[in-house]
Write an enzyme that holds these catalytic residues in place. Structure first.
Site, short mmCIF file in Angstrom:
data_model
loop_
_atom_site.label_atom_id
_atom_site.label_comp_id
_atom_site.label_asym_id
_atom_site.label_seq_id
_atom_site.Cartn_x
_atom_site.Cartn_y
_atom_site.Cartn_z
N LYS A 160 38.37 35.14 40.17
CA LYS A 160 38.64 35.37 38.73
C LYS A 160 37.38 36.02 38.15
CE LYS A 160 40.98 32.86 35.03
NZ LYS A 160 41.93 33.89 34.66
N1 PMP Z 1 46.97 35.78 37.62
C1 PMP Z 1 46.01 36.21 36.80
C2 PMP Z 1 45.56 37.61 36.88
C3 PMP Z 1 45.45 35.32 35.86
O1 PMP Z 1 44.48 35.75 35.02
C4 PMP Z 1 45.92 33.99 35.79
C5 PMP Z 1 45.36 33.05 34.76
N2 PMP Z 1 44.28 32.31 35.23
C6 PMP Z 1 46.93 33.60 36.68
C7 PMP Z 1 47.43 34.51 37.58
C8 PMP Z 1 47.45 32.19 36.69
O2 PMP Z 1 46.53 31.30 37.27
P1 PMP Z 1 46.46 29.79 36.82
O3 PMP Z 1 47.83 29.23 36.99
O4 PMP Z 1 45.48 29.17 37.74
O5 PMP Z 1 46.00 29.77 35.42
#
Ligand code: PMP
Length: 310
Positions: A160
């Site tokens: 991320k």
């Molecule tokens: N894909 C992207 C590109 C994101 O930014 C997020 C948000 N964190 C997610 C998927 C979903 O991840 P999560 O369920 O861990 O928030």
């Protein structure tokens, strides 16, 4: 929203007033996006007088993994990060649902993106109130983006990574400019990937289908939650490549993510998904999810939620 809705943030190794937490214009992370971040939700349960933080440990594991991908580190352990987060919530005493933003960044004031030089990142975390990010009820209208997802060989979507979010910003802008709620990325080889800030599931023949981890997705914690819940509900779940045309033939489709939660999709590229109503499987998963995250489910809440008395 007020500019600084909560009084305290954690910055430069201590709790400070959010309004005083400022970085220099020369900060490396600001120049080059040399940072990784997380997004954690806390759900307010008035009856229980508590905030329930959803899968906090998994969020910090992913943050540390994102740093590992960059080859840098933090001077905080997983335990310490959890402790800081819980203490922040206690100090701010929210009476509303919240979103926490932990951020690890190259705080160096030197020129050039050089992670060999800037190998110890700085850390801050702040929180904001957050109700819905996108509607979970109305049915989203989405488009397949003309922007392709960044490949793992260029910027790993598995991490991320702040700078990588230019890719999401471009897709979101295109979708918003054209009157859609959200965008869906395809990979470089044309398979369905994910939304600009959320993972994607479709339902065909009563089977839940989602792209595998090798399809340039962020390994979403909500995605993992839904896969686990679906399996426990004896639903068939398959992680496999999805073609664009399969999106149009899906009986149900929904996004998952910390901010978006579980939000159903009504329309993709002008094609109505299923009968244009929220599907049965989506609804079942939504109901269970919202019960769990607010701390009201005996089976899953104790496992996935950290209770912070307010
Ligand atoms: N894909 C992207 C590109 C994101 O930014 C997020 C948000 N964190 C997610 C998927 C979903 O991840 P999560 O369920 O861990 O928030």
């Amino acid at each position: 929203m007020e500019k600084f809705p909560f009084k305290f943030a954690f910055f430069q190794n201590k709790f400070v007033e959010t309004k005083t937490a400022k970085i220099s214009i020369m900060t490396n992370a600001l120049q080059y996006g040399t940072a990784v971040f997380g997004g954690i939700r806390g759900y307010y349960n008035k009856k229980k007088g508590a905030i329930f933080l959803f899968r906090i440990e998994d969020h910090y594991k992913r943050l540390l993994n994102s740093l590992k991908i960059l080859g840098v580190s933090l001077n905080y352990s997983l335990e310490k990060l959890k402790e800081i987060t819980i203490e922040l919530v206690k100090r701010n005493k929210p009476k509303t649902d919240i979103y926490l933003r932990p951020f690890a960044y190259a705080g160096s004031l030197q020129l050039s993106p050089n992670l060999a030089r800037d190998k110890i990142f700085d850390f801050f975390i702040y929180m904001i109130p957050l109700a819905e990010y996108l509607s979970v009820d109305k049915g989203l209208r989405v488009m397949v983006s003309s922007w392709l997802r960044i490949p793992d060989t260029a910027i790993p979507a598995r991490g991320k990574i702040a700078g990588a979010y230019i890719n999401s910003a471009l897709a979101k802008k295109e979708a918003t400019d054209r009157g859609f709620d959200e965008a869906i990325f395809l990979t470089q080889d044309g398979h369905v990937c994910e939304g600009s800030g959320e993972n994607l599931f479709i339902v065909r023949d009563n089977t839940l289908i989602t792209p595998p981890a090798s399809e340039e997705i962020l390994e979403g914690i909500t995605r993992n939650t839904v896969i686990n819940l679906a399996k426990d509900l004896k639903l068939k779940v398959v992680e496999r490549k999805i073609d664009k045309s399969e999106l149009y033939l899906a009986q149900e489709a929904f996004f998952t993510g910390t901010a978006v939660q579980i939000a159903w999709i009504k329309e993709i590229d002008g094609r109505i998904i299923g009968n244009g109503k929220r599907g049965k499987i989506t609804q079942k998963l939504q109901e269970l999810f919202f019960e769990i995250v607010r701390g009201n489910n005996k089976k899953y809440s104790p496992k996935w939620c950290t209770k912070v008395k307010i």
